[in-house]
Write a protein that holds these residues in place. Structure first.
Motif, PDB file in Angstrom:
ATOM      1  N   UNK A 223       0.830  -1.204   0.000  1.00 58.55           N
ATOM      2  CA  UNK A 223       0.000   0.000   0.000  1.00 58.55           C
ATOM      3  C   UNK A 223       0.867   1.257   0.000  1.00 58.55           C
ATOM      4  N   UNK A 224       2.000   1.206   0.699  1.00 60.21           N
ATOM      5  CA  UNK A 224       2.925   2.338   0.704  1.00 60.21           C
ATOM      6  C   UNK A 224       3.590   2.478  -0.665  1.00 60.21           C
ATOM      7  N   UNK A 225       4.015   1.367  -1.248  1.00 61.52           N
ATOM      8  CA  UNK A 225       4.659   1.388  -2.560  1.00 61.52           C
ATOM      9  C   UNK A 225       3.733   1.966  -3.629  1.00 61.52           C
ATOM     10  N   UNK A 226       2.445   1.679  -3.508  1.00 67.80           N
ATOM     11  CA  UNK A 226       1.465   2.143  -4.496  1.00 67.80           C
ATOM     12  C   UNK A 226       0.942   3.544  -4.185  1.00 67.80           C
ATOM     13  N   UNK A 227       1.461   4.171  -3.101  1.00 69.65           N
ATOM     14  CA  UNK A 227       1.082   5.527  -2.680  1.00 69.65           C
ATOM     15  C   UNK A 227      -0.342   5.600  -2.122  1.00 69.65           C
ATOM     16  N   UNK A 228      -0.915   4.455  -1.763  1.00 72.42           N
ATOM     17  CA  UNK A 228      -2.218   4.464  -1.099  1.00 72.42           C
ATOM     18  C   UNK A 228      -2.058   5.018   0.317  1.00 72.42           C
ATOM     19  N   UNK A 229      -0.961   4.659   0.947  1.00 73.46           N
ATOM     20  CA  UNK A 229      -0.615   5.199   2.257  1.00 73.46           C
ATOM     21  C   UNK A 229       0.557   6.156   2.123  1.00 73.46           C
ATOM     22  N   UNK A 230       0.495   7.256   2.855  1.00 73.25           N
ATOM     23  CA  UNK A 230       1.592   8.213   2.918  1.00 73.25           C
ATOM     24  C   UNK A 230       2.368   7.942   4.200  1.00 73.25           C
ATOM     25  N   UNK A 231       3.565   7.403   4.070  1.00 67.34           N
ATOM     26  CA  UNK A 231       4.333   6.993   5.243  1.00 67.34           C
ATOM     27  C   UNK A 231       4.674   8.168   6.156  1.00 67.34           C
ATOM     28  N   UNK A 232       4.654   9.394   5.614  1.00 69.11           N
ATOM     29  CA  UNK A 232       4.968  10.569   6.426  1.00 69.11           C
ATOM     30  C   UNK A 232       3.741  11.113   7.155  1.00 69.11           C
ATOM     31  N   UNK A 233       2.580  10.549   6.875  1.00 67.27           N
ATOM     32  CA  UNK A 233       1.340  11.030   7.514  1.00 67.27           C
ATOM     33  C   UNK A 233       0.490   9.873   8.013  1.00 67.27           C
TER      34      UNK A 233
END
Length: 239
Positions: A223-233
């Motif tokens: 999900x992080x790799x696909x930009x679904x989740x923003x690891x900084x937020x």
């Protein structure tokens, strides 16, 4: 530009000399009513001759953060006096944010075009967030990254049919929540069994049909790799 009064706060003698020369040659309308190399000298000057502008270095007495506290006090004690940061902290972005939070009218980095008449005039005219070219380039770079990240995230939501509950589930999974904890979130209308079904469905959407075994960690990473989740937020829902 109308005449105005300025106090310069700088603890390095050579830097002080250079700053005074900028005013003398580039901004002759400025009357330098005092210079201070430390906080104590500044407060004495403020009592003796109230300026229109304080040009404040962030590093005083060997501390890179002393100027932030001085800025806060200036804003509280002398709300009508303009405060412009003039700093050599060209890489310390966190310090810039702290200075803005402290109430400075702007930040001029001691690089590039340095201090200009236009910058000073903008501050005296009441403009906030006055920056010179080096810091503007940094801000533009961060803005561009943020916009592109948001765009990629929006595209991912459409491409993988992500709804509000998918995002909440994945975000809390990334934060270490168990399925029981996620099911108990306020406004989450699903039990544990439904949460498990949603996880399986998300796995199929994000990895395709032939994905083998996918645990929670691998799902979140995808999900992080696909930009679904923003690891900084990654923030939990408010209780």
């Amino acid at each position: 530009m109308n005449p105005f009064k300025v106090i310069i706060v700088e603890d390095v003698a050579l830097e002080m000399k250079g700053t005074k020369e900028i005013f003398r040659s580039e901004i002759p309308e400025a009357e330098i009513v005092g210079t201070a190399m430390n906080e104590a000298e500044l407060w004495k000057l403020m009592r003796d001759s109230l300026p229109d502008l304080v040009l404040l270095d962030l590093g005083l007495g060997g501390s890179t953060t002393a100027g932030v506290d001085v800025c806060k006090q200036l804003r509280r004690r002398y709300p009508d006096v303009h405060v412009l940061i003039f700093t050599g902290e060209v890489m310390n972005e966190k310090l810039w944010v702290d200075a803005l939070d402290a109430g400075t009218d702007g930040i001029i980095l001691k690089s590039g075009e340095l201090l200009t008449k236009g910058d000073v005039q903008s501050v005296l005219d009441g403009k906030r967030m006055v920056f010179n070219q080096p810091i503007l380039e940094k801000i533009l770079q961060r803005f561009r990254q943020s916009v592109l990240s948001d765009s990629l995230r929006q595209e991912a939501f459409l491409d993988y049919d992500i709804d509000e509950y998918d995002e909440r589930f994945l975000r809390h999974l990334a934060l270490g929540y168990t399925k029981d904890m996620i099911a108990g979130l306020k406004g989450m209308p699903f039990g544990v069994k439904s949460i498990e079904k949603r996880q399986n469905d998300l796995t199929n959407r994000l990895f395709g049909d032939d994905h083998g075994s996918v645990n929670a960690t691998r799902l979140v990473t995808k999900a992080i790799e696909l930009h679904i989740l923003d690891i900084d937020n990654l923030e939990p829902d408010e209780e």
